[in-house]
Design a protein around this motif. Structure first.
Motif, PDB file in Angstrom:
ATOM      1  N   GLY A 248       5.722  60.460 -36.719  1.00  0.00           N
ATOM      2  CA  GLY A 248       6.273  61.055 -35.709  1.00  0.00           C
ATOM      3  C   GLY A 248       5.885  59.914 -34.572  1.00  0.00           C
ATOM      4  O   GLY A 248       5.455  58.913 -33.934  1.00  0.00           O
ATOM      5  N   ALA A 249       7.150  60.792 -32.901  1.00  0.00           N
ATOM      6  CA  ALA A 249       7.008  60.071 -31.818  1.00  0.00           C
ATOM      7  C   ALA A 249       7.193  61.049 -31.252  1.00  0.00           C
ATOM      8  O   ALA A 249       8.136  60.986 -30.307  1.00  0.00           O
ATOM      9  N   THR A 250       6.137  61.534 -30.755  1.00  0.00           N
ATOM     10  CA  THR A 250       6.051  62.952 -29.640  1.00  0.00           C
ATOM     11  C   THR A 250       6.130  62.045 -28.407  1.00  0.00           C
ATOM     12  O   THR A 250       7.012  62.712 -27.469  1.00  0.00           O
ATOM     13  N   THR A 251       6.163  60.634 -28.065  1.00  0.00           N
ATOM     14  CA  THR A 251       6.235  60.513 -26.888  1.00  0.00           C
ATOM     15  C   THR A 251       7.493  59.666 -26.284  1.00  0.00           C
ATOM     16  O   THR A 251       8.050  59.462 -25.488  1.00  0.00           O
ATOM     17  N   ALA A 252       7.212  58.736 -27.308  1.00  0.00           N
ATOM     18  CA  ALA A 252       8.393  57.888 -27.367  1.00  0.00           C
ATOM     19  C   ALA A 252       9.116  57.368 -28.289  1.00  0.00           C
ATOM     20  O   ALA A 252       8.455  57.004 -29.523  1.00  0.00           O
ATOM     21  N   ASP A 253      10.306  56.315 -28.936  1.00  0.00           N
ATOM     22  CA  ASP A 253      10.514  56.693 -30.156  1.00  0.00           C
ATOM     23  C   ASP A 253      10.521  54.813 -30.279  1.00  0.00           C
ATOM     24  O   ASP A 253      10.721  54.142 -31.260  1.00  0.00           O
ATOM     25  N   ASN A 254      11.024  54.423 -28.498  1.00  0.00           N
ATOM     26  CA  ASN A 254      10.486  52.985 -29.266  1.00  0.00           C
ATOM     27  C   ASN A 254       9.443  52.104 -28.766  1.00  0.00           C
ATOM     28  O   ASN A 254       8.642  52.338 -27.281  1.00  0.00           O
ATOM     29  N   VAL A 255       8.804  50.775 -28.971  1.00  0.00           N
ATOM     30  CA  VAL A 255       7.965  50.689 -29.021  1.00  0.00           C
ATOM     31  C   VAL A 255       7.833  49.273 -28.818  1.00  0.00           C
ATOM     32  O   VAL A 255       8.648  48.310 -29.372  1.00  0.00           O
ATOM     33  N   ASP A 256       7.338  47.919 -27.585  1.00  0.00           N
ATOM     34  CA  ASP A 256       7.197  46.603 -27.309  1.00  0.00           C
ATOM     35  C   ASP A 256       5.748  46.257 -28.167  1.00  0.00           C
ATOM     36  O   ASP A 256       4.941  46.985 -27.599  1.00  0.00           O
ATOM     37  N   PHE A 257       5.883  45.482 -28.674  1.00  0.00           N
ATOM     38  CA  PHE A 257       4.554  44.795 -28.902  1.00  0.00           C
ATOM     39  C   PHE A 257       5.081  43.656 -29.731  1.00  0.00           C
ATOM     40  O   PHE A 257       5.514  43.090 -30.195  1.00  0.00           O
ATOM     41  N   ASN A 258       3.464  42.694 -29.484  1.00  0.00           N
ATOM     42  CA  ASN A 258       3.408  41.773 -29.448  1.00  0.00           C
ATOM     43  C   ASN A 258       3.851  41.007 -31.215  1.00  0.00           C
ATOM     44  O   ASN A 258       2.747  41.090 -31.447  1.00  0.00           O
ATOM     45  N   LEU A 259       4.616  40.344 -31.500  1.00  0.00           N
ATOM     46  CA  LEU A 259       4.425  40.381 -33.108  1.00  0.00           C
ATOM     47  C   LEU A 259       3.899  39.026 -32.659  1.00  0.00           C
ATOM     48  O   LEU A 259       2.969  39.186 -34.120  1.00  0.00           O
ATOM     49  N   ARG A 260       3.438  38.316 -32.451  1.00  0.00           N
ATOM     50  CA  ARG A 260       2.427  36.682 -32.484  1.00  0.00           C
ATOM     51  C   ARG A 260       0.937  37.012 -33.393  1.00  0.00           C
ATOM     52  O   ARG A 260       0.661  36.966 -34.000  1.00  0.00           O
ATOM     53  N   SER A 261       0.548  38.294 -32.000  1.00  0.00           N
ATOM     54  CA  SER A 261      -0.590  39.216 -32.319  1.00  0.00           C
ATOM     55  C   SER A 261      -0.532  40.233 -33.399  1.00  0.00           C
ATOM     56  O   SER A 261      -1.348  39.881 -34.266  1.00  0.00           O
ATOM     57  N   PHE A 262       0.133  40.047 -33.415  1.00  0.00           N
ATOM     58  CA  PHE A 262       0.493  41.271 -35.188  1.00  0.00           C
ATOM     59  C   PHE A 262       0.707  40.209 -36.604  1.00  0.00           C
ATOM     60  O   PHE A 262      -0.415  40.939 -37.189  1.00  0.00           O
ATOM     61  N   PHE A 263       1.221  39.175 -36.613  1.00  0.00           N
ATOM     62  CA  PHE A 263       1.378  38.495 -37.901  1.00  0.00           C
ATOM     63  C   PHE A 263       0.070  38.217 -37.735  1.00  0.00           C
ATOM     64  O   PHE A 263      -0.432  37.881 -39.191  1.00  0.00           O
ATOM     65  N   TYR A 264      -0.702  37.974 -36.722  1.00  0.00           N
ATOM     66  CA  TYR A 264      -1.995  36.566 -36.796  1.00  0.00           C
ATOM     67  C   TYR A 264      -3.501  38.001 -37.403  1.00  0.00           C
ATOM     68  O   TYR A 264      -3.807  37.736 -37.467  1.00  0.00           O
ATOM     69  N   GLY A 265      -2.857  39.010 -36.757  1.00  0.00           N
ATOM     70  CA  GLY A 265      -3.504  39.908 -36.859  1.00  0.00           C
ATOM     71  C   GLY A 265      -3.781  40.191 -38.797  1.00  0.00           C
ATOM     72  O   GLY A 265      -4.564  41.429 -38.414  1.00  0.00           O
ATOM     73  N   GLN A 266      -2.739  40.177 -38.848  1.00  0.00           N
ATOM     74  CA  GLN A 266      -2.042  40.820 -40.922  1.00  0.00           C
ATOM     75  C   GLN A 266      -2.609  42.042 -40.641  1.00  0.00           C
ATOM     76  O   GLN A 266      -3.327  42.796 -41.784  1.00  0.00           O
ATOM     77  N   TYR A 267      -1.318  43.018 -39.901  1.00  0.00           N
ATOM     78  CA  TYR A 267      -1.963  43.909 -39.042  1.00  0.00           C
ATOM     79  C   TYR A 267      -1.209  44.598 -40.172  1.00  0.00           C
ATOM     80  O   TYR A 267       0.095  44.089 -40.624  1.00  0.00           O
ATOM     81  N   GLN A 268      -0.702  45.766 -41.278  1.00  0.00           N
ATOM     82  CA  GLN A 268       0.591  46.516 -41.840  1.00  0.00           C
ATOM     83  C   GLN A 268       0.822  48.106 -41.303  1.00  0.00           C
ATOM     84  O   GLN A 268      -0.361  48.705 -40.647  1.00  0.00           O
ATOM     85  N   LEU A 269       2.278  47.797 -41.423  1.00  0.00           N
ATOM     86  CA  LEU A 269       2.664  48.917 -40.948  1.00  0.00           C
ATOM     87  C   LEU A 269       3.885  49.599 -41.882  1.00  0.00           C
ATOM     88  O   LEU A 269       3.764  48.767 -42.452  1.00  0.00           O
ATOM     89  N   PHE A 270       3.303  51.134 -41.579  1.00  0.00           N
ATOM     90  CA  PHE A 270       3.997  52.043 -42.428  1.00  0.00           C
ATOM     91  C   PHE A 270       4.526  53.454 -41.984  1.00  0.00           C
ATOM     92  O   PHE A 270       4.011  53.529 -40.492  1.00  0.00           O
ATOM     93  N   GLY A 271       5.643  53.859 -42.283  1.00  0.00           N
ATOM     94  CA  GLY A 271       6.444  55.092 -41.994  1.00  0.00           C
ATOM     95  C   GLY A 271       6.273  56.026 -43.301  1.00  0.00           C
ATOM     96  O   GLY A 271       6.179  55.483 -44.488  1.00  0.00           O
ATOM     97  N   SER A 272       6.092  57.445 -42.044  1.00  0.00           N
ATOM     98  CA  SER A 272       5.363  57.852 -43.482  1.00  0.00           C
ATOM     99  C   SER A 272       6.476  60.109 -43.031  1.00  0.00           C
ATOM    100  O   SER A 272       6.723  59.352 -41.335  1.00  0.00           O
ATOM    101  N   THR A 273       6.895  60.167 -43.659  1.00  0.00           N
ATOM    102  CA  THR A 273       7.853  61.168 -43.421  1.00  0.00           C
ATOM    103  C   THR A 273       7.470  62.803 -44.051  1.00  0.00           C
ATOM    104  O   THR A 273       7.812  62.263 -45.579  1.00  0.00           O
ATOM    105  N   MET A 274       6.820  63.359 -44.057  1.00  0.00           N
ATOM    106  CA  MET A 274       7.031  64.907 -45.481  1.00  0.00           C
ATOM    107  C   MET A 274       6.423  64.207 -46.846  1.00  0.00           C
ATOM    108  O   MET A 274       5.760  63.468 -46.082  1.00  0.00           O
TER     109      MET A 274
END
Length: 327
Positions: A248-274
């Protein structure tokens, strides 16, 4: 029959024709129906359409009549309604044709509903009517986010920004059922205390320094429905290689984040609904096995639907807000 509808740009209580069971359908007399945040935003999507549409996705009640060919249910059966339409089996994403009950189909904020027998499940016997009426959509959403997408397992630590929503209360209970450690946030001291009462291990202020507060904690999984206000803060406390699930996104649909920090951190991002009917049945099995009870904040009558909507919009609830359609 009495129903809460959208019509000509307004929410209103209105008398609507009683439904009849066509082939494969069942008419259910609704006892209780849970309100979800989705319901609050439907009017913007429906616009000035002059045709009255009954909204509402969640509900529980008693089978009143059967359409031709229905053999899985009998008159008098106590049932809950699966709000996810035409999603039978677990899959990476909903199939084509998936919809949520309550738009474009008539929903549950009424004294009765006609619905495909395929959308019904037997009501867990340990649940009250208000608990059953507010169960399916938030519990299924939380179950899929936790287990199908988040792959939560015993010994993991789960972080939930925001502690008061219906989904959040299920996330806490399901995660504890699975043997996980649960950390939540809220601006409300009362909600933090309530979250700990239903199993949260650590409860911190939303306005605090999360990195400092959680020093020494290893966060394996974040489940976030707040969106823009918390996404980057959640990444800051998530372990390298950890998982974050967004539903969900109750405060804002759009988010800016640092891609370099994200891929260096090897994070895993998933969307989900119902979730699918298969996951719904797995979720019901878990709540029966662990004797889990949905957290109910308040119950309003169908006549008080506008008041109930205003109450939910204020965000002061802890758990589910429910409409009582009949006795």
């Amino acid at each position: 029959m009495k129903a809460f509808v959208m019509e000509a740009g307004q929410y209103k209580l209105k008398d609507m024709p009683e439904p009849t069971a066509q082939a494969g359908d069942v008419v259910v007399k609704i006892r209780d129906a849970g309100i979800n945040r989705r319901d609050l935003g439907l009017l913007k999507r429906y616009g000035d359409n002059p045709e009255a549409l009954i909204i509402g996705s969640d509900g529980a009640g008693v089978v009143e009549s059967l359409g031709e060919g229905v053999t899985d249910f009998e008159i008098g059966d106590e049932v809950i309604i699966n709000p996810g339409l035409r999603w039978e089996h677990n899959s990476d994403a909903p199939p084509e044709g998936f919809d949520i009950l309550g738009m474009p189909d008539h929903g549950t904020f009424a004294e009765k509903i006609a619905i495909s027998a395929q959308q019904l499940e037997k009501k867990p016997v340990h649940l009250s009517w208000e608990e059953a009426g507010g169960l399916a959509l938030p519990a299924l959403t939380g179950y899929r986010a936790l287990f199908t997408k988040g792959q939560l397992k015993k010994g993991d630590t789960l972080f939930i920004p925001g502690a008061g929503s219906g989904v959040a209360t299920f996330l806490i209970q399901f995660a504890k059922n699975a043997g996980a450690t649960v950390i939540v946030t809220s601006r409300s001291e009362e909600k933090l205390a309530q979250a700990k009462e239903i199993g949260a291990d650590i409860a911190i202020s939303t306005d605090s320094d999360w990195v400092k507060e959680l020093e020494g904690q290893t966060i394996d999984l974040v489940i976030d429905s707040v969106g823009g206000a918390t996404f980057n803060r959640s990444l800051e406390v998530l372990k390298k290689g950890g998982r974050i699930v967004i539903f969900g996104a109750t405060t804002a649909d759009n988010v800016d984040f640092n891609l370099r920090s994200f891929f260096y951190g090897q994070y895993q991002l998933f969307g989900s609904t119902m979730g699918s009917r298969e996951e719904l049945r797995d979720m019901i099995q878990q709540i029966e096995q662990h004797d889990t009870h949905p957290v109910i904040d308040r119950v309003f009558s169908l006549d008080e639907a506008r008041e109930a909507f205003d109450y939910l919009a204020e965000g002061k609830q802890f758990g589910k807000v429910v409409l009582r359609a009949s006795e």
